[in-house]
Enzyme design. Structure first.
Site, PDB file in Angstrom:
ATOM      1  N   LYS A   1       0.854  -1.183   0.000  1.00 15.66           N
ATOM      2  CA  LYS A   1       0.000   0.000   0.000  1.00 15.66           C
ATOM      3  C   LYS A   1       0.891   1.233   0.000  1.00 15.66           C
ATOM      4  CE  LYS A   1      -3.516   2.461   2.614  1.00 15.66           C
ATOM      5  NZ  LYS A   1      -4.538   2.385   3.649  1.00 15.66           N
TER       6      LYS A   1
ATOM      7  N   ARG B   1     -10.565  10.050   2.104  1.00 16.26           N
ATOM      8  CA  ARG B   1     -10.390  10.693   3.410  1.00 16.26           C
ATOM      9  C   ARG B   1     -11.454  11.769   3.615  1.00 16.26           C
ATOM     10  NH1 ARG B   1      -3.772  11.038   3.141  1.00 16.26           N
ATOM     11  NH2 ARG B   1      -3.435   8.785   2.989  1.00 16.26           N
TER      12      ARG B   1
ATOM     13  N   LYS C   1       1.505  10.014   5.592  1.00 13.77           N
ATOM     14  CA  LYS C   1       1.595   8.621   6.038  1.00 13.77           C
ATOM     15  C   LYS C   1       2.862   7.936   5.506  1.00 13.77           C
ATOM     16  CE  LYS C   1      -3.402   8.113   6.743  1.00 13.77           C
ATOM     17  NZ  LYS C   1      -4.570   7.210   6.664  1.00 13.77           N
TER      18      LYS C   1
ATOM     19  N   LYS D   1      -2.304  -1.433  -3.742  1.00 14.63           N
ATOM     20  CA  LYS D   1      -3.155  -0.252  -3.654  1.00 14.63           C
ATOM     21  C   LYS D   1      -2.315   1.004  -3.728  1.00 14.63           C
ATOM     22  CE  LYS D   1      -6.154   1.971  -0.392  1.00 14.63           C
ATOM     23  NZ  LYS D   1      -6.479   2.097   0.978  1.00 14.63           N
TER      24      LYS D   1
ATOM     25  N   SER E   1     -10.345   5.732  -4.386  1.00 20.34           N
ATOM     26  CA  SER E   1     -11.257   6.858  -4.546  1.00 20.34           C
ATOM     27  C   SER E   1     -10.803   7.844  -5.618  1.00 20.34           C
ATOM     28  CB  SER E   1     -11.433   7.569  -3.209  1.00 20.34           C
ATOM     29  OG  SER E   1     -10.179   7.967  -2.690  1.00 20.34           O
TER      30      SER E   1
ATOM     31  N   TYR F   1     -15.433   1.126  -6.441  1.00 27.27           N
ATOM     32  CA  TYR F   1     -16.692   1.830  -6.216  1.00 27.27           C
ATOM     33  C   TYR F   1     -17.621   1.652  -7.421  1.00 27.27           C
ATOM     34  CZ  TYR F   1     -13.825   3.724  -2.515  1.00 27.27           C
ATOM     35  OH  TYR F   1     -12.994   3.819  -1.433  1.00 27.27           O
TER      36      TYR F   1
HETATM   37  C1  PBG Z   1      -7.320   3.487   5.693  1.00 29.90           C
HETATM   38  C2  PBG Z   1      -7.654   3.312   4.259  1.00 29.90           C
HETATM   39  C3  PBG Z   1      -7.484   4.238   3.218  1.00 29.90           C
HETATM   40  C4  PBG Z   1      -8.082   3.692   2.096  1.00 29.90           C
HETATM   41  C5  PBG Z   1      -8.570   2.431   2.453  1.00 29.90           C
HETATM   42  N1  PBG Z   1      -8.284   2.209   3.786  1.00 29.90           N
HETATM   43  C6  PBG Z   1      -6.918   5.618   3.208  1.00 29.90           C
HETATM   44  C7  PBG Z   1      -5.603   5.912   3.764  1.00 29.90           C
HETATM   45  O1  PBG Z   1      -4.746   5.041   3.951  1.00 29.90           O
HETATM   46  O2  PBG Z   1      -5.408   7.083   4.056  1.00 29.90           O
HETATM   47  C8  PBG Z   1      -8.191   4.378   0.770  1.00 29.90           C
HETATM   48  C9  PBG Z   1      -9.277   3.934  -0.116  1.00 29.90           C
HETATM   49  C10 PBG Z   1      -9.600   4.870  -1.229  1.00 29.90           C
HETATM   50  O3  PBG Z   1      -8.930   5.899  -1.461  1.00 29.90           O
HETATM   51  O4  PBG Z   1     -10.569   4.577  -1.936  1.00 29.90           O
HETATM   52  N2  PBG Z   1      -6.248   2.853   6.228  1.00 29.90           N
END
Ligand code: PBG
Length: 331
Positions: free
Chosen positions: A200, A210, A223, A254, A280, A319
């Site tokens: 990730k 978010r 992060k 991801k 997203s 989505y």
């Molecule tokens: C949280 C998490 C995130 C997403 C899924 N789980 C965001 C992040 O790590 O800040 C993102 C999913 C998306 O953008 O559709 N740990």
């Protein structure tokens, strides 16, 4: 490799008509490949539009069964639950994640009762519950690893008890898969699966998510000390190898479309169930272009998803799952 020489060989012959194109097609997109992420919120009769994600809503529990019905009827095998925690329930240490009656657990019970055969994916990370928006515990500006893992494993157990079938740790702490597998087994959740967000990345493409969760405004800093550097690829293989060694049943890459090369390497190297999250920001980009009339809706959606299958994915969190399933049914 076949030696080919023109004009004896003409690759266009296999593209001559639809029947032939279907016969030689190398990959297929099927409803079985789709996982639908959904946002759930407190309150009653709530269907709140997510501004940065046209067509996506946060839905309250009383509307959840109806909201998910089309997915079940279309045969989508799993949904992934994302709770929007009210601000007053967020805290420095995110203990709401351990509440057996938190939004996620209540949603899991509602959905399991209504649709016993629908697999529920539970995101394990603290960001929906912390007042600072980070996925783990924080001290002196640093995200603590082992202390965070200790909370995350209890979060996973809490979700498993509520009926979550597939635990999906998205926090990127080291050692969390092993800790989660251990606590699940200690409590006889031997069949609860783990889909690790293994590779990730610290990505700008999570912005709209978010927003949907209300954690954008809260997040201080970035992060990058736990999510991966977008420049790295070998490191993704180490992450996947470690999560598999620790007991992950499935692994995820991801975001999705900007990381198709990583998906291909993971699939080729490990030959394990491989997933990707069309996140997203990818969704919002596609929808923005569609809404402006710059891209054609159906073709763009299906092309964006077949790309994941071609890259080596077994399944895709998207989505667009319900819309894609409808399009596939019509074929
Ligand atoms: C949280 C998490 C995130 C997403 C899924 N789980 C965001 C992040 O790590 O800040 C993102 C999913 C998306 O953008 O559709 N740990």
């Amino acid at each position: 490799m076949v030696r080919s020489s023109f004009p004896h060989t003409r690759l266009r012959r296999n593209r001559f008509d639809d029947a032939t194109r279907r016969l030689v097609s190398e990959t297929h997109l099927h409803v079985d490949n789709l996982i639908w992420p959904i946002f759930i919120c407190e309150g009653e009769q709530q269907r709140q539009k997510v501004k940065a994600m046209p067509g996506v809503e946060r839905v309250s529990l009383d509307l959840l069964v109806e909201h998910v019905r089309p997915a079940v009827e279309l045969g989508i095998p799993a949904v992934a639950l994302f709770p929007v925690t009210p601000l007053e329930k967020r805290s420095e240490t995110g203990e709401e994640a351990l509440n057996p009656d938190n939004l996620m657990c209540r949603a899991a019970r509602v959905l399991k009762t209504a649709y016993p055969h629908l697999a529920l994916v539970g995101d394990v990370a603290l960001d929906p519950y912390t007042s600072h928006g980070h996925d783990g515990l924080i001290k002196d500006g640093h995200i603590l690893n082992d202390e965070s893992v200790d909370v995350l494993r209890h979060q996973a157990l809490n979700q498993a008890k509520a009926g979550i079938d597939i635990i999906a740790p998205s926090d990127m702490m080291d050692g969390r898969v092993k800790a989660i597998r251990s606590i699940l087994d200690e409590h006889d959740f031997h069949t609860t699966r783990i889909m690790a967000y293994a590779a990730k990345y610290a990505s700008a493409f999570y912005g709209p998510f978010r927003d949907a969760l209300g954690s954008n405004a809260l997040l201080n800093g970035d992060k990058k000390s736990y999510q991966m550097d977008p420049a790295n690829s070998d490191e993704a293989l180490r992450e996947v190898a470690m999560d598999l060694a620790e007991g992950a049943d499935m692994v995820m890459v991801k975001p999705g479309m900007p990381y198709l090369d990583i998906i291909r390497r993971v699939r080729d190297t490990f030959s394990v169930p491989t997933f990707a999250y069309q996140v997203s920001g990818e969704y919002s980009m596609i929808m923005a272009a569609i809404e402006n009339g710059w891209l054609e809706r159906e073709k763009t959606i299906l092309e964006s998803l077949i790309a994941f299958r071609r890259a080596g994915c077994h399944g895709i969190l998207t989505y667009l799952a319900v819309e894609a399933a409808r399009l596939l049914r019509g074929r």
